[in-house]
Enzyme design. Sequence first.
Site, PDB file in Angstrom:
ATOM      1  N   CYS A  94       0.803  -1.223   0.000  1.00 49.36           N
ATOM      2  CA  CYS A  94       0.000   0.000   0.000  1.00 49.36           C
ATOM      3  C   CYS A  94       0.841   1.282   0.000  1.00 49.36           C
ATOM      4  CB  CYS A  94      -0.983  -0.062   1.162  1.00 49.36           C
ATOM      5  SG  CYS A  94      -2.449   0.914   0.847  1.00 49.36           S
ATOM      6  N   ARG A 129     -13.063   5.764  -1.416  1.00 52.03           N
ATOM      7  CA  ARG A 129     -11.857   5.043  -1.040  1.00 52.03           C
ATOM      8  C   ARG A 129     -12.035   3.562  -1.375  1.00 52.03           C
ATOM      9  NH1 ARG A 129      -7.763   6.815   2.137  1.00 52.03           N
ATOM     10  NH2 ARG A 129      -6.715   5.093   3.169  1.00 52.03           N
ATOM     11  N   HIS A 195      -3.469  -5.759   2.445  1.00 49.39           N
ATOM     12  CA  HIS A 195      -3.076  -5.883   3.855  1.00 49.39           C
ATOM     13  C   HIS A 195      -3.573  -7.237   4.333  1.00 49.39           C
ATOM     14  CE1 HIS A 195      -1.865  -1.714   4.319  1.00 49.39           C
ATOM     15  NE2 HIS A 195      -2.940  -1.357   3.646  1.00 49.39           N
TER      16      HIS A 195
END
Length: 242
Positions: A94, A129, A195
């Site tokens: 990320c 997002r 993640h």
Amino acid sequence: MSDNSLRLVWVYPDLLSTYGDQGNALVVERRARQRGLDVHRVDVRSDQPIPTSGDIYLIGGGEDRPQRLAAERLLRDGGLERAVSNGAIVFSVCAGYQILGKAFVNDVGQRQEGLGLLDVETVRGEGDRCVGDVLADIDPRLGLPQLTGFENHQGITHLGPTARPFARTVMGRGNGTGDGTEGAYNDTVFGTYMHGPVMARNPLIADLLLKLALDVNALPPVDDRWYEALRAERIATATQPA
Ligand code: GLN
């Protein structure tokens, strides 16, 4: 790699470990020890120089401001680029992935220079997002089963001609460009939006890095029944209708 010892470097845990990415360091360590390697792990804070003699470097995710600071310090330090030119392997998640690219848009809305270790560039997405579970088919050349992860990012990452997509999304947004790509890699540098932490969910990624570091095609098998059970559960949960 020297003799039987593996030098593992976790880059800037003080700035880039907001999302449990320390799990990746723990998984690489454990899977290396299970193969009889002597692991020397160094956690390098952002006020310390990056050692250039590591075998594997891990760099995690973070919020926008720490990401800007980390990129500035890494660029000033230059150690990570030197390590890569010495043949080191880098795995980034990320914010770390965005930093390894040519440029990204930072917390104050400016285009900021990255390390240029990956031929990617990140802009700020105008829409929602990208948050949620990810299922992705990894590049078949890397030879791993479908990956599971969790993404949370605003950045949208465009790949240049020398970056290969790390995976193709089956679920989730990945690079966010709408072309189904997830992450990027070249020979020894990898980036992903997953993640989870991604290696706890996909320990075979850790094995991939170990094989590259050891320059071998296979590693002695380890008991992966527990991981297989968790993986099946994650896929079932992610694909369950809401
Ligand atoms: N700040 C970056 C973004 O939102 C990276 C976030 C993260 O590391 N999860 O795109």
